[in-house]
Scaffold this motif. Structure first.
Motif, PDB file in Angstrom:
ATOM      1  N   LEU A 510       0.324 114.312  30.599  1.00  0.00           N
ATOM      2  CA  LEU A 510       1.663 114.783  30.935  1.00  0.00           C
ATOM      3  C   LEU A 510       2.345 113.847  31.926  1.00  0.00           C
ATOM      4  O   LEU A 510       3.569 113.649  31.867  1.00  0.00           O
ATOM      5  CB  LEU A 510       1.595 116.200  31.518  1.00  0.00           C
ATOM      6  CG  LEU A 510       1.124 117.303  30.557  1.00  0.00           C
ATOM      7  CD1 LEU A 510       0.931 118.608  31.299  1.00  0.00           C
ATOM      8  CD2 LEU A 510       2.114 117.482  29.409  1.00  0.00           C
ATOM      9  N   ARG A 511       1.560 113.258  32.806  1.00  0.00           N
ATOM     10  CA  ARG A 511       2.139 112.330  33.781  1.00  0.00           C
ATOM     11  C   ARG A 511       2.602 111.022  33.141  1.00  0.00           C
ATOM     12  O   ARG A 511       3.252 110.203  33.795  1.00  0.00           O
ATOM     13  CB  ARG A 511       1.128 112.048  34.891  1.00  0.00           C
ATOM     14  CG  ARG A 511       0.866 113.265  35.777  1.00  0.00           C
ATOM     15  CD  ARG A 511      -0.034 112.953  36.951  1.00  0.00           C
ATOM     16  NE  ARG A 511      -0.209 114.132  37.779  1.00  0.00           N
ATOM     17  CZ  ARG A 511      -1.361 114.781  37.955  1.00  0.00           C
ATOM     18  NH1 ARG A 511      -2.455 114.327  37.358  1.00  0.00           N
ATOM     19  NH2 ARG A 511      -1.421 115.846  38.719  1.00  0.00           N
ATOM     20  N   ARG A 512       2.256 110.815  31.872  1.00  0.00           N
ATOM     21  CA  ARG A 512       2.728 109.636  31.148  1.00  0.00           C
ATOM     22  C   ARG A 512       4.143 109.823  30.606  1.00  0.00           C
ATOM     23  O   ARG A 512       4.773 108.870  30.142  1.00  0.00           O
ATOM     24  CB  ARG A 512       1.791 109.326  29.984  1.00  0.00           C
ATOM     25  CG  ARG A 512       0.407 108.861  30.420  1.00  0.00           C
ATOM     26  CD  ARG A 512       0.445 107.411  30.802  1.00  0.00           C
ATOM     27  NE  ARG A 512      -0.852 106.914  31.248  1.00  0.00           N
ATOM     28  CZ  ARG A 512      -1.090 105.661  31.598  1.00  0.00           C
ATOM     29  NH1 ARG A 512      -0.118 104.775  31.548  1.00  0.00           N
ATOM     30  NH2 ARG A 512      -2.270 105.290  32.012  1.00  0.00           N
ATOM     31  N   ILE A 513       4.649 111.055  30.627  1.00  0.00           N
ATOM     32  CA  ILE A 513       6.008 111.302  30.151  1.00  0.00           C
ATOM     33  C   ILE A 513       6.996 110.606  31.075  1.00  0.00           C
ATOM     34  O   ILE A 513       6.862 110.633  32.298  1.00  0.00           O
ATOM     35  CB  ILE A 513       6.297 112.822  30.107  1.00  0.00           C
ATOM     36  CG1 ILE A 513       5.384 113.511  29.078  1.00  0.00           C
ATOM     37  CG2 ILE A 513       7.761 113.092  29.793  1.00  0.00           C
ATOM     38  CD1 ILE A 513       5.494 115.022  29.088  1.00  0.00           C
ATOM     39  N   ARG A 514       7.988 109.950  30.493  1.00  0.00           N
ATOM     40  CA  ARG A 514       9.066 109.323  31.258  1.00  0.00           C
ATOM     41  C   ARG A 514      10.326 110.187  31.149  1.00  0.00           C
ATOM     42  O   ARG A 514      10.580 110.803  30.109  1.00  0.00           O
ATOM     43  CB  ARG A 514       9.350 107.917  30.730  1.00  0.00           C
ATOM     44  CG  ARG A 514       8.143 106.979  30.747  1.00  0.00           C
ATOM     45  CD  ARG A 514       7.696 106.675  32.158  1.00  0.00           C
ATOM     46  NE  ARG A 514       6.532 105.824  32.229  1.00  0.00           N
ATOM     47  CZ  ARG A 514       6.545 104.570  32.717  1.00  0.00           C
ATOM     48  NH1 ARG A 514       7.676 104.041  33.146  1.00  0.00           N
ATOM     49  NH2 ARG A 514       5.431 103.876  32.788  1.00  0.00           N
ATOM     50  N   LEU A 515      11.106 110.202  32.246  1.00  0.00           N
ATOM     51  CA  LEU A 515      12.309 111.025  32.284  1.00  0.00           C
ATOM     52  C   LEU A 515      13.507 110.229  32.772  1.00  0.00           C
ATOM     53  O   LEU A 515      13.368 109.346  33.627  1.00  0.00           O
ATOM     54  CB  LEU A 515      12.116 112.214  33.239  1.00  0.00           C
ATOM     55  CG  LEU A 515      11.133 113.310  32.847  1.00  0.00           C
ATOM     56  CD1 LEU A 515      11.030 114.321  33.974  1.00  0.00           C
ATOM     57  CD2 LEU A 515      11.571 113.989  31.556  1.00  0.00           C
ATOM     58  N   PRO A 516      14.697 110.564  32.278  1.00  0.00           N
ATOM     59  CA  PRO A 516      15.912 110.036  32.895  1.00  0.00           C
ATOM     60  C   PRO A 516      16.178 110.800  34.191  1.00  0.00           C
ATOM     61  O   PRO A 516      15.679 111.911  34.373  1.00  0.00           O
ATOM     62  CB  PRO A 516      16.991 110.332  31.844  1.00  0.00           C
ATOM     63  CG  PRO A 516      16.479 111.539  31.124  1.00  0.00           C
ATOM     64  CD  PRO A 516      14.981 111.423  31.115  1.00  0.00           C
ATOM     65  N   PRO A 517      16.943 110.257  35.126  1.00  0.00           N
ATOM     66  CA  PRO A 517      17.300 111.005  36.340  1.00  0.00           C
ATOM     67  C   PRO A 517      18.114 112.242  35.974  1.00  0.00           C
ATOM     68  O   PRO A 517      18.948 112.191  35.061  1.00  0.00           O
ATOM     69  CB  PRO A 517      18.127 110.004  37.153  1.00  0.00           C
ATOM     70  CG  PRO A 517      17.840 108.665  36.564  1.00  0.00           C
ATOM     71  CD  PRO A 517      17.508 108.901  35.120  1.00  0.00           C
ATOM     72  N   PRO A 518      17.913 113.368  36.673  1.00  0.00           N
ATOM     73  CA  PRO A 518      18.667 114.581  36.329  1.00  0.00           C
ATOM     74  C   PRO A 518      20.176 114.367  36.342  1.00  0.00           C
ATOM     75  O   PRO A 518      20.887 114.873  35.459  1.00  0.00           O
ATOM     76  CB  PRO A 518      18.239 115.574  37.418  1.00  0.00           C
ATOM     77  CG  PRO A 518      16.955 115.061  37.949  1.00  0.00           C
ATOM     78  CD  PRO A 518      16.975 113.592  37.774  1.00  0.00           C
ATOM     79  N   ALA A 519      20.670 113.586  37.329  1.00  0.00           N
ATOM     80  CA  ALA A 519      22.123 113.393  37.440  1.00  0.00           C
ATOM     81  C   ALA A 519      22.692 112.595  36.274  1.00  0.00           C
ATOM     82  O   ALA A 519      23.885 112.697  35.963  1.00  0.00           O
ATOM     83  CB  ALA A 519      22.447 112.690  38.761  1.00  0.00           C
ATOM     84  N   ALA A 520      21.836 111.787  35.603  1.00  0.00           N
ATOM     85  CA  ALA A 520      22.323 110.947  34.514  1.00  0.00           C
ATOM     86  C   ALA A 520      22.679 111.761  33.274  1.00  0.00           C
ATOM     87  O   ALA A 520      23.404 111.266  32.394  1.00  0.00           O
ATOM     88  CB  ALA A 520      21.267 109.894  34.160  1.00  0.00           C
ATOM     89  N   LEU A 521      22.203 112.997  33.196  1.00  0.00           N
ATOM     90  CA  LEU A 521      22.456 113.807  32.002  1.00  0.00           C
ATOM     91  C   LEU A 521      23.880 114.349  31.973  1.00  0.00           C
ATOM     92  O   LEU A 521      24.467 114.524  30.898  1.00  0.00           O
ATOM     93  CB  LEU A 521      21.464 114.968  31.930  1.00  0.00           C
ATOM     94  CG  LEU A 521      20.154 114.717  31.185  1.00  0.00           C
ATOM     95  CD1 LEU A 521      19.354 113.590  31.821  1.00  0.00           C
ATOM     96  CD2 LEU A 521      19.313 115.985  31.142  1.00  0.00           C
ATOM     97  N   GLY A 522      24.426 114.643  33.138  1.00  0.00           N
ATOM     98  CA  GLY A 522      25.747 115.250  33.187  1.00  0.00           C
ATOM     99  C   GLY A 522      25.668 116.751  32.967  1.00  0.00           C
ATOM    100  O   GLY A 522      24.681 117.284  32.435  1.00  0.00           O
ATOM    101  N   ASP A 523      26.724 117.450  33.353  1.00  0.00           N
ATOM    102  CA  ASP A 523      26.719 118.914  33.302  1.00  0.00           C
ATOM    103  C   ASP A 523      26.628 119.438  31.873  1.00  0.00           C
ATOM    104  O   ASP A 523      25.924 120.420  31.598  1.00  0.00           O
ATOM    105  CB  ASP A 523      27.987 119.464  33.974  1.00  0.00           C
ATOM    106  CG  ASP A 523      28.005 119.209  35.473  1.00  0.00           C
ATOM    107  OD1 ASP A 523      26.912 118.951  36.030  1.00  0.00           O
ATOM    108  OD2 ASP A 523      29.092 119.262  36.072  1.00  0.00           O
ATOM    109  N   ALA A 524      27.354 118.822  30.955  1.00  0.00           N
ATOM    110  CA  ALA A 524      27.415 119.347  29.585  1.00  0.00           C
ATOM    111  C   ALA A 524      26.049 119.250  28.902  1.00  0.00           C
ATOM    112  O   ALA A 524      25.573 120.215  28.280  1.00  0.00           O
ATOM    113  CB  ALA A 524      28.463 118.593  28.778  1.00  0.00           C
ATOM    114  N   LEU A 525      25.401 118.074  29.004  1.00  0.00           N
ATOM    115  CA  LEU A 525      24.099 117.903  28.356  1.00  0.00           C
ATOM    116  C   LEU A 525      23.053 118.788  29.018  1.00  0.00           C
ATOM    117  O   LEU A 525      22.197 119.373  28.331  1.00  0.00           O
ATOM    118  CB  LEU A 525      23.672 116.436  28.420  1.00  0.00           C
ATOM    119  CG  LEU A 525      22.369 116.061  27.699  1.00  0.00           C
ATOM    120  CD1 LEU A 525      22.371 116.550  26.256  1.00  0.00           C
ATOM    121  CD2 LEU A 525      22.154 114.546  27.752  1.00  0.00           C
TER     122      LEU A 525
END
Length: 564
Positions: A510-525
């Motif tokens: 599970l620690r191998r999962i990569r994520l975008p920063p939360p703020a990069a998603l925007g409110d709508a997404l």
């Protein structure tokens, strides 16, 4: 003639009381199918067209002789072709086994095979006796190097062995890291004993190629050895009996790795093994429907896990890893596992038990999750720790004390109780009551796909559930990303694949999962991910995750979709 026992560091006999060492477990012998053995011998270069009498072969754990019999047959055919005297063959093969009955059976099998090839009974028995010795290969002192090291080393977790043997093995072998399996030490020692042009060819469980405990061995191979080829047998049946093992074959020699051919066999049938041998040894096209071969232009560096599927898959994975940070480096996210007690029958109770309420913490187990929702089974785990992290004083909780003392004999049988007698009643892991009220995501340990469940703050997870928390993410939006095929792509790439297509969703994967920063998603997404997660609309979640990662598509990969 000096025997293996003359060359072995001797430990007390009690140190060896761990049953018969074998593939698939600590008891019984699991034999490798003859055509699979022939493939392994081919990959080691031990073929009858060579002058095998001038070479040396090592089988470090002979069992009943599954490798020795065909190796001896190849040796005799080669000796006749090159007009070798039988006396020149006594040092051509060396093999060991710790169990006297295995040694006897292997010698008998080899002697009978040699007799079938026309050797006299006395010559056959003499050669079998010279080749096969009783002793612990991992403790023998070797004064020679070998041109071929082949076999099927035993699969035994190091903690199953006696304390004396564990200590000696760990002192000798750097590869025995964490909860390593014993076959890792066999690989390390086999590699050490290779001649400069020698080849090691083993069949063993594939866990070391991905797991944390395989990191030192992968690092050793990356630094000092050349990987010739790798064969994935996860879906095949390479053994004579059905065992719960996920095997692979690999061949390595001293040197630096360049390109590597990776094959996958569907059934490991005689036809598939022959086709794989031709494809890997001679570069021929694999003309068998069950065999696929890929060419890896470069191999994995350092202790990186060996992610083996296809070059297209690996390219997509590496691109994602270059663009996004690991899950625990994004948004204050943490991955953990639920509580292990050491005896669930005693420590997991209902609210009817006569124990102080403040010592009971609401618990969720794997079986309480249905259709993405948590069913409250009114279970509780006994909390034997105070807020300060120390074990509580039983005198302060008379009803808890009475409950535990009534079961003291059984509780003290646990390893944790023997190791810490003063706190004999503690659970293996600490219970964290504050975790109950936290918003969190739960994932079952074994599943076909990522079955992510949201807990708004009601339960403490059991050890068959992994838990994800975050200080910055909208927890349900994060649950939507972790429920997608993109998140599964990371886990699938690294996790051990089990039969039936199921995966182990362990923390290390599970620690191998990569994520975008939360703020990069925007409110709508973020809002759309939260909504689709609540509705368990996985088709929509997959599409939203592609947007979040800036992907048009993912390479196809097989998994059992248990999300629905």
């Amino acid at each position: 003639m000096q025997t293996a026992l003359d060359l072995t560091v001797m430990l007390p006999q009690s140190a060896y009381d761990y049953g018969e060492r074998s593939s698939g477990g600590a008891h019984g012998v699991v034999l490798t199918r003859p055509h699979v053995v022939n493939l392994i011998l081919d990959l080691a270069g031990y073929t009858a067209d060579r002058d095998l009498a001038s070479l040396s072969l090592l089988d470090p754990a002979c069992g009943h002789g599954a490798f020795l019999v065909p190796a001896a047959e190849r040796l005799i055919r080669s000796a006749r072709r090159y007009d070798r005297d039988l006396r020149q063959l006594e040092t051509a093969i060396r093999s060991y086994d710790v169990a006297p009955d295995h040694v006897g059976r292997a010698r008998d099998a080899v002697a009978r095979a040699l007799a079938r090839l026309g050797l006299s009974r006395s010559d056959a028995e003499r050669l079998a006796g010279a080749w096969i010795a009783q002793g612990d290969f991992l403790l023998t002192h070797q004064r020679r190097r070998f041109d071929a090291v082949v076999g099927n080393p035993p699969y035994i977790r190091i903690e199953q062995l006696s304390p004396e043997l564990q200590e000696e093995y760990r002192r000798r072998y750097a590869s025995l890291y964490d909860r390593a399996d014993l076959y890792v030490a066999f690989i390390e020692r086999g590699l050490e004993l290779l001649a400069p042009d020698g080849i090691l060819s083993f069949i063993c469980a594939d866990r070391w190629t991905l797991n944390r405990y395989g990191a030192p061995l992968r690092r050793m191979l990356s630094r000092w050895f050349r990987i010739h080829c790798y064969i994935d047998l996860r879906g095949a049946s390479p053994f004579e009996s059905d065992v719960i093992a996920y095997p692979s074959i690999f061949a390595a020699s001293p040197g630096a790795t360049a390109s590597v051919r990776v094959a996958t066999l569907s059934t490991a049938s005689p036809e598939e093994c022959e086709a794989a041998s031709l494809a890997l040894m001679r570069g021929a096209r694999a003309r068998c429907p069950g065999v696929t071969v890929s060419e890896y232009a470069s191999w994995f560096e350092g202790d990186d896990p060996w992610v083996l599927s296809s070059p297209e898959h690996l390219g997509a994975l590496r691109s994602l890893e270059a663009r996004f940070a690991p899950i625990e480096a994004v948004g204050g996210t943490r991955v953990g596992i639920g509580v292990a007690t050491g005896n669930d029958r005693i420590y997991i109770v209902t609210d009817e038990v006569d124990i102080e309420r403040e010592r009971l913490v609401p618990l969720v187990m794997r079986g309480d999750i249905e259709d993405g929702r948590i069913r409250d089974a009114r279970r509780f785990v006994i909390n034997t720790f105070g807020d300060d992290g120390k074990v509580v004083r039983l005198d302060d909780y008379p009803r808890l004390s009475r409950y535990l003392h009534a079961r003291e004999a059984e509780i003290r049988k646990r390893h944790i109780a023997r190791r810490s007698p003063a706190s004999w009643f503690r659970t293996i892991d600490r219970v964290y009551p504050d975790l109950v009220g936290a918003r969190k995501l739960l994932l079952p340990d074994i599943a076909g796909s990522n079955e992510v469940v949201y807990d708004e703050g009601r339960f403490h997870p059991h050890h068959n559930l992994y838990v994800v928390t975050s200080t910055e993410w909208d927890t349900e939006a994060l649950g939507g990303l972790l429920s997608s095929r993109v998140a599964l792509f990371f886990v699938w790439s690294y996790a051990v694949k089990m039969r039936g297509g199921y995966l182990r969703f362990q923390a290390q994967y599970l620690r191998r999962i990569r994520l975008p920063p939360p703020a990069a998603l925007g409110d709508a997404l973020t809002r759309d991910l939260r909504g689709a997660f609540r509705e368990r609309d996985f088709e929509k979640l997959d599409a939203l995750a592609l947007r979040a990662y800036g992907l048009a598509a993912l390479p196809p990969f097989d998994f059992v979709d248990t999300r629905r």
